[in-house]
Enzyme design. Structure first.
Site, short mmCIF file in Angstrom:
data_model
loop_
_atom_site.label_atom_id
_atom_site.label_comp_id
_atom_site.label_asym_id
_atom_site.label_seq_id
_atom_site.Cartn_x
_atom_site.Cartn_y
_atom_site.Cartn_z
N GLU A 113 6.19 21.70 -28.86
CA GLU A 113 4.87 22.03 -28.32
C GLU A 113 4.49 23.51 -28.38
O GLU A 113 3.31 23.83 -28.50
CB GLU A 113 4.80 21.56 -26.86
CG GLU A 113 4.86 20.05 -26.68
CD GLU A 113 3.66 19.34 -27.25
OE1 GLU A 113 2.52 19.80 -27.04
OE2 GLU A 113 3.86 18.34 -27.95
N SER A 479 5.65 -25.41 22.88
CA SER A 479 6.54 -25.30 24.02
C SER A 479 7.34 -24.01 24.06
O SER A 479 8.02 -23.74 25.06
CB SER A 479 7.50 -26.49 24.05
OG SER A 479 6.79 -27.69 24.28
#
Length: 837
Positions: A113, A479
């Site tokens: 680069e 219950s």
């Protein structure tokens, strides 16, 4: 000659040169029209550059921002043991320091680069000139010119400017690059670049890319792997694909040659690296245990509610803030919870046939893309999610996300193309249809001493749907709510031995509604007067209604509210579980029972740290301002105040737990008795039945589960909490048995354990409790001065008193007559001691 005279001489010469230059310029300006045009053009160009520089540069962000730049980072989630269990990320990002990047890796990127990175001032003039020529040559062709950008310019583009393709953007890059070079060191610039550069496969930065392409850390990469990563900034989505392998190898080898040319690798090292294949691993998601899917999704929801989702929501957002989250998820219990719930759902579904597709897609469009974006998957045995691509009579094909298609067998009549289903391999080439149970449910495990949720399973598989039935599904608890009705009765003066009528109870609801009569489960007839304990163990509806009525329904609903079950009206039907709640809330309520009435806020997150490690949220809000004193003040060590809140009387909570142990020993949850652990709990079955429940646990762990359809409907007349939900908790405990305590919940101070007759509730003075499951005599827990009194008649009591006194007198006199003479016996001794029990 002095220094001053030398300076005057130089200044004189300079003035003379400037005067001559000015005279020459004026003469040529007068004599040549071409010179005047050329000078004017140069002046205009210079003016344009100055104006453009200030016009473009004026609106640019300050390079100083990079000094405090914080990149978007994913949130990392840890379990109770500190191990990473998941992350919330839309991009792969891992931040490293400059010193963490191997020199070989740095040089590979510089070779690819920016070879002159260490020497230029932000802009490489030679590279820029080449880029201009390339741009001019490609004008009108539609092709994109080479960037010619230095690493500094790429940092400006990636962080400050953006990726617009234009001359203006390039000029902005150049201006910012010069500014950046004046603010940051070369090392800082390279660190930003290597952390931020997009490299494909949703990875940003070389560490994330190293994991995405090679499943390695950057420090472990070989030369050819570093060179490959260095080629990705040019075309990250191309070089990483198999069909462009040859192109990627050519570009990689070019980078290796450039490294040799710049003295960053030897020719032998480069040639060896060229001979190696790319060695890319298949694209795959992060390797986290999918068992915690529902848990980490619940954590994500809560984090988004508190901190926001994206960077626009604040610096500590879930997908950009880089948070570190410590959760309470116990991986062992979580896997066991998922396994137990799945087994229970499959047991219920056994023999019921195919329930239909899990989704549908449009076969007129690309089915593979639609299947991928649906994000549907399953982690069960060798099952896999796919789409029926064709169906013709008794033959069909199934396609998967990788694009492969296979023959499909075991075809239901209603199966057709476009159905998204699960299938399992029948052999190497053929797959067979499998069924995900339509029935579902939720399961939660909690530590009652802290409120920390240790496991949370909200369905069969979280990747089939994110709806979490453990925290989001509102269901009637049936219950399982009764223990809190009984707790209210105990608070109002009743005891576990109190006799309660198991008989008809009707309420007049007005002329329009008439009379409402309650009944026991299965329309069982009443059993007459029975102890409160028996009523809870056998889950008798009529006895529960009598207790709620006698204790006051307003008091009952206040108890429900205090323990966090829900807020209901003062109607007796809510005493039988008619109100909606969630598994998570029920487990937290039962945790208060196990913890002797002290309840903690339920939590799945212990604390949250920002990207710098600072704790920004804690579940435990307690503070100790004097815990960091520089010197000891001579006083006792400071201690934090107790966490949580007392929502039930400690004695009441223990009495309920003690009765609930009987539910497991000889009541409706007897299936759990074979665990041979001190487990307490309660089953629940709602009308229909539409839901089957069990909630309970031990001194240190409490768990709860419900089973039912997402759109509630009849589960079948045989379904009860004891035979459908109870076995799920039983399997959970069996799979993690070493985690469950062998000691029962300990009684608080003041509780008296008294022998009573189990059926009559009367106090017993002769005989002892046995190890039988249904003994005649049991130990019962009573608050002070509430235990049953003697039940003997006066005559029998007087006869036993006189006989005991006579025996004591005879024995005493025999021992002391010769030495001390006659001894007086206190006739009231037995009465003072309150009897023997």
């Amino acid at each position: 000659m002095t220094v001053g005279s030398q300076l005057n001489t130089y200044l004189g010469r300079a003035r003379g040169d400037l005067s001559a230059l000015r005279t020459n310029f004026v003469a040529r300006w007068r004599e040549s029209r071409l010179f005047r045009w050329f000078a004017g053009l140069c002046a205009a160009g210079l003016l344009f550059v100055v104006v453009a520089y200030y016009a473009i540069g004026a609106g640019l962000p300050s390079a100083d921002r990079l000094l405090t730049y914080q990149p978007p980072l994913p949130t990392m989630v840890r379990g109770i043991d500190g191990e990473i269990v998941n992350s919330y990320a839309r991009e792969r990002r891992v931040q490293l320091r400059y010193v963490d990047f191997p020199e070989q890796m740095q040089n590979a990127f510089l070779a690819a680069e920016d070879k002159t990175f260490w020497s230029h001032g932000g802009v490489d003039v030679g590279g820029l000139a080449g880029a201009v020529v390339d741009y001019v040559s490609k004008m009108g062709t539609g092709q994109r010119a080479k960037g010619g950008s230095t690493i500094t310019q790429q940092v400006a583009k990636n962080i400050l400017v953006g990726d617009e393709y234009s001359i203006t953007r390039k000029l902005k890059e150049m201006i910012l690059a010069r500014r950046i070079e004046g603010v940051l060191t070369k090392q800082q610039i390279l660190e930003l670049y290597l952390n931020e550069i997009p490299l494909g496969r949703q990875s940003f930065g070389v560490q994330a890319a190293a994991r995405a392409y090679f499943d390695k850390d950057v420090k472990d990469l070989e030369l050819h792997e570093s060179a490959f990563l260095a080629i990705l900034p040019k075309a990250p989505e191309r070089y990483g694909r198999a069909k462009y392998k040859d192109m990627a190898i050519t570009r990689r080898n070019y980078v290796l040659d450039q490294m040799v040319k710049n003295g960053w690798a030897t020719r032998a090292e480069a040639d060896e690296a060229k001979g190696k294949p790319l060695g890319l691993v298949p694209r795959r998601a992060a390797n986290y245990d999918p068992a915690g899917g529902y848990f980490v999704e619940e954590v994500r929801r809560r984090l988004i509610d508190r901190f926001g989702e994206t960077a626009e929501d604040g610096p500590n957002s879930v997908y950009a803030g880089g948070l570190w989250v410590r959760t309470s998820m116990d991986s062992e219990l979580q896997r066991a919870a998922r396994s137990a719930l799945r087994a229970g759902l499959l047991r219920y579904h056994s023999g019921k046939g195919w329930t239909g597709p899990i989704a549908k897609i449009n076969m007129d469009e690309n089915w593979q893309t639609q299947l991928i974006v649906s994000n549907l998957a399953i982690d069960y045995e060798d099952w896999k999610v796919g789409v029926v691509t064709t169906r013709s009579g008794d033959s069909a094909k199934i396609g998967f996300t990788d694009g492969d298609e296979h023959p499909l067998s075991g075809l239901p009549d209603s199966l057709k193309a476009g159905d998204v289903i699960v299938a399992a391999p029948k052999n190497k080439t053929e797959w067979v249809v499998r069924t995900v149970p339509e029935v579902s449910g939720g399961l939660v495990v909690e530590n009652p001493h802290s409120g920390r949720v240790l496991a949370l399973q909200g369905g069969f598989d979280s990747r089939l749907g994110s709806f979490n039935r453990a925290t989001q599904a509102e269901r009637q608890p049936g219950s399982t709510i009764k223990p809190f009705v009984y707790a209210t009765g105990l608070d109002q003066g009743m005891t576990p031995a109190t006799m309660v009528e198991d008989g008809p109870f009707c309420v007049w609801q007005g002329a329009g509604l008439g009379e409402k009569c309650f009944r026991n489960f299965g329309n069982q007839r009443g059993a007459g007067q029975q102890t409160m304990r028996w009523g809870l163990e056998q889950s008798r509806n009529l006895m529960t209604i009598h207790i709620a009525n006698d204790a006051g329904m307003e008091n009952v609903t206040n108890t429900f509210k205090r323990v966090g079950i829900g807020e209901y009206g003062n109607y007796l039907s809510f005493a039988l579980g008619a109100g909606d709640t969630t598994v998570a809330r029920m487990v937290n309520a039962y945790s208060a029972l196990a913890n002797l009435g002290r309840q903690y806020d339920q939590s799945v997150i212990d604390y949250v740290q920002d990207r710098n490690g600072k704790v920004i949220w804690r579940a435990d809000k307690r503070r100790c301002e004097i815990c960091k004193a520089d010197e000891w003040n001579g006083k006792a060590m400071p201690r934090l105040a107790p966490a949580g809140k007392q929502v039930l009387d400690a004695g009441t909570a223990y009495q309920v737990v003690h009765m609930l142990e009987g539910v497991v020993t000889r009541g409706t949850a007897v299936r759990l008795r074979s665990l041979e652990l001190p487990i307490f709990g309660k089953t629940g079955t709602t009308s229909g039945p539409t839901n089957a429940w069990f909630v309970g646990g031990s001194a240190d762990l409490v768990a709860g589960v419900y089973v039912g359809f997402d759109q509630p409907r009849n589960l079948g007349g045989w379904v009860q909490g004891g035979n459908t939900a109870g076995p799920i908790i039983k399997q959970l405990i069996e799979d993690t048995k070493e985690r469950w305590p062998t000691e029962p919940v300990k009684a608080p101070a003041g509780i008296r354990m008294v022998r009573i007759d189990r059926r009559s509730g009367k106090r017993v003075f002769e005989g002892w409790p046995t190890r039988e499951y249904t003994p005649a005599i049991i130990w019962e827990a009573f608050k002070p001065d509430t235990e049953p009194r003697r039940s003997l008649d006066r005559q029998t009591l007087e006869e036993k008193r006189l006989a005991a006194i006579a025996a004591l007198r005879a024995a005493s006199e025999e021992r002391v007559t010769q030495t001390r003479g006659p001894r007086r016996i206190d006739d009231t001794f037995l009465e003072d001691q309150g009897g023997i029990y």
